[in-house]
Scaffold this active site. Structure first.
Site, PDB file in Angstrom:
ATOM      1  N   ASP A 128       0.807  -1.206   0.000  1.00 37.20           N
ATOM      2  CA  ASP A 128       0.000   0.000   0.000  1.00 37.20           C
ATOM      3  C   ASP A 128       0.854   1.276   0.000  1.00 37.20           C
ATOM      4  O   ASP A 128       0.413   2.299   0.487  1.00 37.20           O
ATOM      5  CB  ASP A 128      -0.894  -0.043   1.265  1.00 37.20           C
ATOM      6  N   CYS A 182     -18.908 -15.339  -3.868  1.00 33.35           N
ATOM      7  CA  CYS A 182     -19.962 -14.413  -3.446  1.00 33.35           C
ATOM      8  C   CYS A 182     -21.341 -14.969  -3.814  1.00 33.35           C
ATOM      9  O   CYS A 182     -22.324 -14.723  -3.114  1.00 33.35           O
ATOM     10  CB  CYS A 182     -19.787 -13.045  -4.109  1.00 33.35           C
ATOM     11  N   CYS A 237     -14.824   2.506   8.274  1.00 30.58           N
ATOM     12  CA  CYS A 237     -16.164   1.907   8.320  1.00 30.58           C
ATOM     13  C   CYS A 237     -15.998   0.434   7.957  1.00 30.58           C
ATOM     14  O   CYS A 237     -15.267   0.104   7.023  1.00 30.58           O
ATOM     15  CB  CYS A 237     -17.082   2.597   7.310  1.00 30.58           C
ATOM     16  N   CYS A 240     -19.577  -3.076   5.396  1.00 29.66           N
ATOM     17  CA  CYS A 240     -19.657  -4.031   4.282  1.00 29.66           C
ATOM     18  C   CYS A 240     -18.808  -5.273   4.523  1.00 29.66           C
ATOM     19  O   CYS A 240     -18.937  -6.262   3.796  1.00 29.66           O
ATOM     20  CB  CYS A 240     -19.285  -3.362   2.951  1.00 29.66           C
ATOM     21  N   CYS A 244     -20.565  -9.499   5.874  1.00 30.68           N
ATOM     22  CA  CYS A 244     -20.178 -10.540   4.907  1.00 30.68           C
ATOM     23  C   CYS A 244     -20.198 -11.922   5.574  1.00 30.68           C
ATOM     24  O   CYS A 244     -19.539 -12.134   6.590  1.00 30.68           O
ATOM     25  CB  CYS A 244     -18.789 -10.249   4.340  1.00 30.68           C
TER      26      CYS A 244
HETATM   27  S1  SF4 Z   1     -21.287  -9.695   1.663  1.00 35.22           S
HETATM   28 FE1  SF4 Z   1     -19.397 -10.859   1.193  1.00 35.22          FE
HETATM   29  S2  SF4 Z   1     -20.110 -12.714   0.140  1.00 35.22           S
HETATM   30 FE2  SF4 Z   1     -21.807 -11.242   0.135  1.00 35.22          FE
HETATM   31  S3  SF4 Z   1     -21.573 -10.195  -1.856  1.00 35.22           S
HETATM   32 FE3  SF4 Z   1     -20.520  -8.950  -0.316  1.00 35.22          FE
HETATM   33  S4  SF4 Z   1     -18.401  -9.621  -0.401  1.00 35.22           S
HETATM   34 FE4  SF4 Z   1     -19.616 -11.197  -1.431  1.00 35.22          FE
HETATM   35  S1  SF4 Z   2     -18.452   0.897   0.969  1.00 30.27           S
HETATM   36 FE1  SF4 Z   2     -18.146  -0.270   2.848  1.00 30.27          FE
HETATM   37  S2  SF4 Z   2     -16.671   0.994   3.986  1.00 30.27           S
HETATM   38 FE2  SF4 Z   2     -17.575   2.344   2.411  1.00 30.27          FE
HETATM   39  S3  SF4 Z   2     -19.342   3.315   3.419  1.00 30.27           S
HETATM   40 FE3  SF4 Z   2     -20.082   1.475   2.378  1.00 30.27          FE
HETATM   41  S4  SF4 Z   2     -20.086  -0.060   3.983  1.00 30.27           S
HETATM   42 FE4  SF4 Z   2     -18.749   1.573   4.701  1.00 30.27          FE
END
Ligand code: SF4
Ligand code: SF4
Length: 316
Positions: A128, A182, A237, A240, A244
């Site tokens: 990075d 996914c 954040c 997401c 998962c």
């Molecule tokens: S939550 Fe995880 S498994 Fe579901 S679509 Fe998003 S990255 Fe893929």
């Molecule tokens: S993309 Fe992921 S890290 Fe960015 S605001 Fe949405 S949930 Fe939060």
């Protein structure tokens, strides 16, 4: 053992949790997608992402005789969680010491191991910090697949891991890309508080809470949709990733430096607002929270304690 088996063994012995290898070939299709992402302005003010497109597209601009790209993962999951409704939340990757401090010596050790396994080879390592598309290399090498939230995922580690890269002139056997698991899940897209995942695998940073709370300077005000949906996040954040399904069964890291400092996974915004510069330097030495600087943290803390600041006035 073959040289490839030796280098993979060395990576695991050094402490990486997974390793995969790609041939150092141009990232043609990946660069097309990356350039399109830039053209749409999804990188926001991160102008450094526009620099060195030649190197990003072909690591031989970094190391002319490059033959292989070794991609490694280091788990940072620790068994702590935010409380429901907590305010002042820090993203999981930043609970402990900065990966820019922890990982480079491990990559240096891997580069040394490569030089021993293939005498005369040279290597460059990145985490990075340079014009290297680590995620794309992670996909190419089969280290993981790119989830719809843009992160690299593995079935054994979810997405709570850092990715490092060693570009080397040593020629190792390449791995196959990993299958995408996914499936039909859209949990990350559906849960993003600011609808920043504009299509599967594509995140518009200018809508993302992580971008605004980490990457923007303290004098930059948040757009209303961000300020209204901070959801208690002070730094980064994880929504997401938290939702998962592949992150449900993570094994804790063996790296104690990734444990939450002072057991803190959140900070009181009011404490941040009264923090003095010398206290900030002392408290966040070797912490990722240094990145937005004190005024950046204070700006976000201010939004968290003053929700009225984001409400339209009666006269609007
Ligand atoms: S939550 Fe995880 S498994 Fe579901 S679509 Fe998003 S990255 Fe893929
Ligand atoms: S993309 Fe992921 S890290 Fe960015 S605001 Fe949405 S949930 Fe939060």
């Amino acid at each position: 053992m073959t040289p490839t088996q030796q280098v993979k063994r060395a990576a695991l012995d050094i402490g990486f949790d997974a390793v995969a290898i790609a041939r150092a070939e141009p990232l043609v299709e990946e660069m097309k997608q990356y350039q399109e992402w830039l053209q749409r302005g999804y990188h926001g003010s991160m102008a450094y992402m526009e620099r060195n497109p030649e190197a990003r597209g072909d690591v031989r601009h970094i190391l002319p005789e490059a033959a292989s790209v070794i991609v490694v993962a280091r788990n940072y999951y620790t068994p702590f969680q935010h409380e429901k409704g907590q305010v002042g939340k820090i993203a999981r990757y930043a609970w402990g010491d900065d990966y820019h401090v922890v990982i480079p010596p491990m990559l240096d050790a891997l580069s040394s191991a490569v030089a021993e396994i293939v005498p005369g080879s040279t290597s460059r390592r990145y985490i990075d910090t340079g014009p290297v598309l680590e995620r794309q290399w992670a996909v190419r090498s089969g280290l993981g697949w790119q989830g719809k939230n843009g992160n690299i995922l593995r079935r054994d580690m979810g997405s709570w891991f850092f990715i490092g890269v060693v570009i080397t002139t040593a020629a190792f056997d390449a791995d196959e890309p990993m299958e995408d698991f996914c499936g039909t899940c859209t949990a990350c897209i559906d849960s993003c508080p600011t609808s920043a995942i504009v299509q599967p695998t594509v995140v518009d940073s200018t809508k993302c809470i992580s971008y605004w709370t980490i990457e923007t300077k303290g004098n930059v005000e948040f757009p209303l949709p961000i300020a209204e949906h901070l959801d208690g996040w002070l730094f980064g954040c994880d929504v997401c990733q938290d939702v998962c399904p592949w992150n449900r069964f993570e094994t804790p890291t063996t790296e104690d430096r990734f444990l939450p400092r002072n057991d803190e996974v959140a900070l009181y915004p009011t404490d941040i607002l009264t923090l003095q510069p010398d206290q900030f330097v002392e408290r966040f030495r070797h912490s990722p929270l240094k990145r937005p600087k004190l005024d950046g943290l204070k700006r976000t803390a201010d939004y968290l304690v003053t929700p009225a600041k984001v409400m339209p006035s009666k006269d609007d």
